[in-house]
Each structure stands twice: as structure tokens, then as C-alpha cells.
Enzyme design. Sequence first.
Site, PDB file in Angstrom:
ATOM      1  N   ASP A 163      11.686  -3.635 -10.641  1.00 16.67           N
ATOM      2  CA  ASP A 163      11.438  -5.005 -10.162  1.00 16.67           C
ATOM      3  C   ASP A 163      12.691  -5.608  -9.544  1.00 16.67           C
ATOM      4  O   ASP A 163      12.622  -6.297  -8.509  1.00 16.67           O
ATOM      5  CB  ASP A 163      10.968  -5.888 -11.322  1.00 16.67           C
ATOM      6  CG  ASP A 163       9.534  -5.611 -11.748  1.00 16.67           C
ATOM      7  OD1 ASP A 163       8.824  -4.886 -11.013  1.00 16.67           O
ATOM      8  OD2 ASP A 163       9.120  -6.119 -12.800  1.00 16.67           O
ATOM      9  N   ASN A 205      11.487   3.513 -11.108  1.00 14.13           N
ATOM     10  CA  ASN A 205      10.703   3.099 -12.269  1.00 14.13           C
ATOM     11  C   ASN A 205      10.721   4.152 -13.365  1.00 14.13           C
ATOM     12  O   ASN A 205      10.884   3.839 -14.555  1.00 14.13           O
ATOM     13  CB  ASN A 205       9.263   2.814 -11.850  1.00 14.13           C
ATOM     14  CG  ASN A 205       9.112   1.496 -11.114  1.00 14.13           C
ATOM     15  OD1 ASN A 205       9.838   0.543 -11.373  1.00 14.13           O
ATOM     16  ND2 ASN A 205       8.178   1.437 -10.181  1.00 14.13           N
ATOM     17  N   GLU A 216       5.655  -1.594  -3.501  1.00 17.23           N
ATOM     18  CA  GLU A 216       6.992  -1.614  -2.891  1.00 17.23           C
ATOM     19  C   GLU A 216       6.924  -1.765  -1.377  1.00 17.23           C
ATOM     20  O   GLU A 216       7.891  -1.485  -0.672  1.00 17.23           O
ATOM     21  CB  GLU A 216       7.759  -0.333  -3.252  1.00 17.23           C
ATOM     22  CG  GLU A 216       7.210   0.955  -2.665  1.00 17.23           C
ATOM     23  CD  GLU A 216       6.134   1.613  -3.518  1.00 17.23           C
ATOM     24  OE1 GLU A 216       5.983   2.842  -3.425  1.00 17.23           O
ATOM     25  OE2 GLU A 216       5.444   0.907  -4.274  1.00 17.23           O
ATOM     26  N   ASP A 246       8.578   0.411   3.463  1.00 19.34           N
ATOM     27  CA  ASP A 246       8.303   0.951   2.148  1.00 19.34           C
ATOM     28  C   ASP A 246       9.619   1.436   1.538  1.00 19.34           C
ATOM     29  O   ASP A 246      10.400   2.131   2.202  1.00 19.34           O
ATOM     30  CB  ASP A 246       7.311   2.114   2.244  1.00 19.34           C
ATOM     31  CG  ASP A 246       6.888   2.628   0.883  1.00 19.34           C
ATOM     32  OD1 ASP A 246       5.868   2.139   0.369  1.00 19.34           O
ATOM     33  OD2 ASP A 246       7.569   3.512   0.334  1.00 19.34           O
ATOM     34  N   ILE A 247       9.882   1.051   0.284  1.00 17.93           N
ATOM     35  CA  ILE A 247      11.110   1.474  -0.390  1.00 17.93           C
ATOM     36  C   ILE A 247      11.007   2.952  -0.721  1.00 17.93           C
ATOM     37  O   ILE A 247      10.046   3.392  -1.364  1.00 17.93           O
ATOM     38  CB  ILE A 247      11.354   0.657  -1.670  1.00 17.93           C
ATOM     39  CG1 ILE A 247      11.468  -0.833  -1.330  1.00 17.93           C
ATOM     40  CG2 ILE A 247      12.619   1.136  -2.391  1.00 17.93           C
ATOM     41  CD1 ILE A 247      11.590  -1.729  -2.554  1.00 17.93           C
TER      42      ILE A 247
END
Length: 297
Positions: free
Chosen positions: A191, A182, A217, A174-175
Site C-alpha cells: 500500500d 506484497n 496497482e 501498472d506497477i
Amino acid sequence: MDSLNFKHLFDHVSDAVYIVDEDRKIIYFNEIAERISGFTREEIVGSYCYDNLLNHIDETGKQLCFQGCPLKHSIDNNVVNTGAVYLHHKDGHRVKVNVKTIPYNDQLKYGVEIFNDASDLKTVKTLQDALSEQEMLNKIDALTQLPNRRYLDALLNGTILLGVNKKYAILFMDIDNFKQFNDQHGHEIGDQVLKMVSQTIQSNIRNSDIVVRYGGEEIIVILDYVTKKDALRIAEKLRMLVQSSTFRKTKGNLFVTISIGVKLFQSQNDLSQSIKAADKAMLEAKKRGKNQTVMFD
């Protein structure tokens, strides 16, 4: 030897080539090097290799331009060096390249670096070749070009099979702080960050491994035939490569990290529960401060 002679010698070879003088100023950069790195020769020639546009690192994350540059070692010691390093693509992701550095003396000293892309992207390409156009639309994520949840569902339902009597591992990634990217920079930048992370992971797993965009993500990698030690080593390598990647297309560079949960399994029937377990381990990595790997116990 001037740059025109270098151009005559290296413009038509099949490998990437760049050349530095004794001060490590880049004086030549061929078309293949442009293609692999994403940089044009106009952006590279005239800079110094320690300016770190290509920013070579090894598998431990050591910055080779400052700690053991193989090109400088070749120039200083008149020896040829070979090895694998990870260059920093202009778009931000890490690309594994096989490198050979060669000294060249012609009144002045030069260093020649020859490299080629060592990334193994056959997994996705093979999948794309095997699917019809309609299936491609259903099973390939349009943004990252990774297999998507529909492809994972096919694995879970048994319509796409893993091998039998093998050892596997799930890496659930997971980022970190993705919502902030965002919120602060807009969804277009978010993105692009997701694409950068996906390309780094996709470029640095083995041909037999499977990488899937799980959602948002989150990215899953199914490692084929690994021990616990191997799974942790690969997870840490991928975490380090993402950490050392920088998204360069904003006014200030964006530094990205991921948290990873790891779970071993041996049967396709265990895949669903193993994904859930790896997800729990990833959440534990988040609780421990993010940018780390946790093995599910």
C-alpha cells in the site's frame, strides 16, 4: 556567519531554504524545507548534499549532486542559478521544486538554495472542493486520495464531461512486480509503494490533466490537449521519476518501476476503447521487459 545568524535571517521566510558551506556540508535547513521534503532539520543538518538524502535530479533523470550540481556551480563561480529539479521526498515520491542557488561570501564561502513546491495538485483539490462529502466517499480512493473508478465511470457515462474539439491521450500505468512487494514485504508495504507512486504521478502532471486509480496497482492519466510527441515525453518523464524514487521505509530500499501504455484520442465517446487500447500497449511494455513506454499503434 554562524548558524544562529542564518536562523535569524531565514527562519521566517515563506520559501524553503538550506545552506551549505564550501565543502557542501549542510549547516542550515528551515521549517519550509522540512515541510516540502519530509525531512527534519535534525536529519539533514550535518550531512553533505552529495549524501543524496534530497537526491536532486533533472527531467532526464540525471543526478545533479554528481553531474552538474547548481549549488556547487554557484559557490565555485560566484553566480546565481535558477531552474526546476525533482527532489526525493522522505516518503519516497518525487516532488518538483523551483530552485534558486545563490553564492554567499563572508570570509568563508557558502551556498544558499531557495526552493518552493512547483507541483500542481489543483486537479484533485478542485475535485474535492466541488463534491459533497458523500460524493467524496464515492469518487475519491481512500488509500491514494486519487479519483477512483466511480469518477472514471462518470466520465465514461458523460455525467462528467471532457472538453470538445481537443486532443487527449490515455496513459495506462501498472506497477511492475507489485505482487512481489506484497508477498515479500506484506500488504502494508505494498500500500505504501502504491501511495508513493501515486504521489509522484499526481505531483508531476498538469492542472488540466486527470489521474485516476483504475484498480489494484493500475493508474490512468488522461492528458489534456497533447500531441503524440508530448504524450510520449510526459509518459517517459513520469516513468523516469518513478524509477528514480526509492521506498525507504524497509530494512532494504525498494526500487519501483512502472510500465506505461499510451493511446491518443479526440472524443469522449472514444474514451472506453482508448483505455482498452492503452491497456494493451501497457501489456506489450511488460512483454518487452517492463519499465518502459509503448505507444498503441
